[in-house]
Design a protein around this motif. Sequence first.
Motif, PDB file in Angstrom:
ATOM      1  N   ALA B 145      77.693  62.799 -10.772  1.00  0.00           N
ATOM      2  CA  ALA B 145      77.166  63.589  -9.658  1.00  0.00           C
ATOM      3  C   ALA B 145      76.261  64.689 -10.205  1.00  0.00           C
ATOM      4  CB  ALA B 145      78.315  64.191  -8.856  1.00  0.00           C
ATOM      5  N   ASP B 146      75.224  65.013  -9.419  1.00  0.00           N
ATOM      6  CA  ASP B 146      74.176  65.906  -9.898  1.00  0.00           C
ATOM      7  C   ASP B 146      73.621  66.678  -8.697  1.00  0.00           C
ATOM      8  OD1 ASP B 146      71.827  67.019 -10.777  1.00  0.00           O
ATOM      9  OD2 ASP B 146      70.950  65.146 -11.517  1.00  0.00           O
ATOM     10  N   ALA B 147      73.687  67.991  -8.762  1.00  0.00           N
ATOM     11  CA  ALA B 147      73.236  68.822  -7.640  1.00  0.00           C
ATOM     12  C   ALA B 147      71.761  68.597  -7.339  1.00  0.00           C
ATOM     13  CB  ALA B 147      73.484  70.303  -7.952  1.00  0.00           C
ATOM     14  N   ASN B 148      70.990  68.108  -8.317  1.00  0.00           N
ATOM     15  CA  ASN B 148      69.554  67.906  -8.107  1.00  0.00           C
ATOM     16  C   ASN B 148      69.170  66.475  -7.747  1.00  0.00           C
ATOM     17  OD1 ASN B 148      68.636  70.593  -8.598  1.00  0.00           O
ATOM     18  ND2 ASN B 148      69.199  70.269 -10.754  1.00  0.00           N
ATOM     19  N   LEU B 149      70.182  65.646  -7.471  1.00  0.00           N
ATOM     20  CA  LEU B 149      69.911  64.228  -7.191  1.00  0.00           C
ATOM     21  C   LEU B 149      68.916  64.047  -6.047  1.00  0.00           C
ATOM     22  CD1 LEU B 149      70.793  61.266  -7.891  1.00  0.00           C
ATOM     23  CD2 LEU B 149      72.446  61.446  -6.043  1.00  0.00           C
ATOM     24  N   PHE B 150      69.007  64.916  -5.027  1.00  0.00           N
ATOM     25  CA  PHE B 150      68.219  64.729  -3.805  1.00  0.00           C
ATOM     26  C   PHE B 150      66.878  65.468  -3.844  1.00  0.00           C
ATOM     27  CE2 PHE B 150      72.796  64.997  -2.927  1.00  0.00           C
ATOM     28  CZ  PHE B 150      73.036  63.712  -2.455  1.00  0.00           C
ATOM     29  N   ARG B 151      66.698  66.314  -4.848  1.00  0.00           N
ATOM     30  CA  ARG B 151      65.532  67.200  -4.887  1.00  0.00           C
ATOM     31  C   ARG B 151      64.215  66.415  -4.834  1.00  0.00           C
ATOM     32  NH1 ARG B 151      65.190  72.213  -4.669  1.00  0.00           N
ATOM     33  NH2 ARG B 151      67.465  72.333  -4.861  1.00  0.00           N
TER      34      ARG B 151
END
Lengths: 296, 296
Positions: B145-151
Motif C-alpha cells: 500500500a502506498d499513499a501516493n498510489l492515486f496521485r
Amino acid sequence: MMIVNDPARAAPFHLSDCDVSIVGLGLMGGSLALALRGACRSLTGVDTDAGASEAALARGLIDEAAPFEVAQDCDLLVLAAPVRAILAQLEQLGSMYTPPRETVVLDLGSTKKLILEAMAELPPRFEPIGGHPMCGKEVGGLANADANLFRDKAFVLVPTGYSSVRALALAHEVINTIGAQAMTLSADQHDKLAALVSHLPYAVAVALMRTVMAQDDEQVWTLASSGFRDTSRLAASDLAMMTDILLTNRNQILDALALYRGELDSLETAIRQGDADGVRAALAPAQAQRSELFRE
Amino acid sequence: MMIVNDPARAAPFHLSDCDVSIVGLGLMGGSLALALRGACRSLTGVDTDAGASEAALARGLIDEAAPFEVAQDCDLLVLAAPVRAILAQLEQLGSMYTPPRETVVLDLGSTKKLILEAMAELPPRFEPIGGHPMCGKEVGGLANADANLFRDKAFVLVPTGYSSVRALALAHEVINTIGAQAMTLSADQHDKLAALVSHLPYAVAVALMRTVMAQDDEQVWTLASSGFRDTSRLAASDLAMMTDILLTNRNQILDALALYRGELDSLETAIRQGDADGVRAALAPAQAQRSELFRE
C-alpha cells in the motif's frame, strides 16, 4: 590516435592485444564500447550517422571514428546494426579478395539464420561467429548506452562450422569482460526461442496499440495506467531494428503467432463459458509461473 | 477507540466530519486508508483476513478493525474488494430493513455495470456512487500500500440515477484528498474503455505466458529479458481480482478480443507478405503513438 597495423604481427588471441572495431553505435554498440573501454588495444567506431560517431568520440567511448572500409582492418570486428544492415556489411566483406589481416567477425544481430548463412560465405581470413546479447532498454540510441547493459544477461553464441578456436576464445573474453553469461545455441534454436520471448511479445504489443488506436477515442488514453504502459512498451521499439527482425525471422515468428492464437482461443473460450472455476484454472498456471520468474 | 454514532447528528457533508469504513484492506483499500489518514473523523477497516486487519491497525492505517456488519454503520462506506465480493456486500446491504444512518456507499471495483445495477437496489438511506481509480502496481496486498498510489491518476466516477449531491460531493472530496483526477463516465463507457486498456492487456499477457509455458523448455526462460518481463507482467496479477473482472465484464472483453484479433491478423498478413515497406507501415503508427504516450 591512428592505429597502425603491423602485417608481421601474429593474429592476437587476447582482447588486450586486439584492435577492435564496432560497427553501429546505437544502444548495443555504444554500450559494448563503454563496457570494453580499456580492455582492448584500440577501439574504432563506425556509424552511418556522423552525429553518433562524433558523440561517441566526444564521450571517449571510442579512440577513433572511421568509415566501414577503413575500420574493417582490425582484429575483432563487431557488427552491431539492425539485421539487414549486418547482412549488407557481410556481403561487402564477402566481396573482398584478400582481407588486410585475420579478423574475427562477431555480430550482435537479433536474428541468426540469415546472418550465419552469410558468415559461411566469408573469405578464409575472416573468422566469423554469431552472437546475440539478450538485453534491451525502454529507449534506444547511443545517448542511452550503458556499460552495465549486458551484466548478468544471457549472451547467445552461435558458432559456425567455420568458427575458429580464436573466434570462440575472443567471443568468450568479450562476454566475460562485459559481465554477460555465455550460452551456445544453433541459429535455428536461437531464432525459435527469440521468436517466442522477444519477437512475439513485440507483435503482441503492436497489435494491442493498434486495437486501442482504432477506437479513435482520446478518452481511452486517460484511463491507460501502468498495466497498459508495460504491456504496450515494446511497440515503441526502434522501427528499423524491428522491421528487420520481422523480415528475417518470418517463419519462426509466424509459428509463434499460431501458437499464441491457440492460447488466446483457449482463454477466450474460458471467458465465454463464464464459469469461475474454469476461468481461474485458465489463469492460475500463468500467474504462478510469472510470479516465480521475475520477483519484483 | 470506539466510534459512537449520535443518531441526532445530521448526515455530514464533509469528509472531516465522516466516520469512514473501508472494506477490503488490499493494495487499493490499504492505499486509500493511508491517503485518507487524518482527513476524516474516524477510519474503520474490514478484511476477511484477520492478518490484514491486524497489520493495518499495527501500521496505524485505521483507527479500528471491525466486521462488515459493524463497520457499515458509518457515514462513508468504501467497498475496495474484488468485484464479486463487492456484489455480495451490496446484496447484504440491500437486505437490511433500515440502515443505522444515512450512508454514502462508494465502491472501487474494476468493472461497473453489475455493481451499479446492485447499487440501484439499495434501500433509500444508502446513497450509492460507483468509482474506479485507474492505477495499480506490480505487486498487490496491504504490504505494498502506498499513499501516493492515486496521485495524478484518473479516478472514474459513475453516478447512479440515485446518486445524491452529498454522495457526489464526498466522492469528489475523497478524490481531491488523495490527489487523483475525477472523470465521470457511464458504467457502459467505463467497462468498454477498461476492457480495452486494462482487461485486454491482461488477457494478452496471460496468453503470452501460456504460449511460452507450452514449449516446456527451461532454456527459453534464460533468453527472456526486459521486453518479455514487461509484456507478461500483468499475468502475475491477483487471481481473485482478475477472475471477477473476466466474469463481470465478459461481453466487453470478448468484443475487445475480437478487435485485437483483427489487428493481429493485419500484422500477421504484413509479416507473411514480407515486404519491408508494408511491414514498416504496419508498425510505424503504433511506434509513434506509443512513444508519444509515455515518455520514459
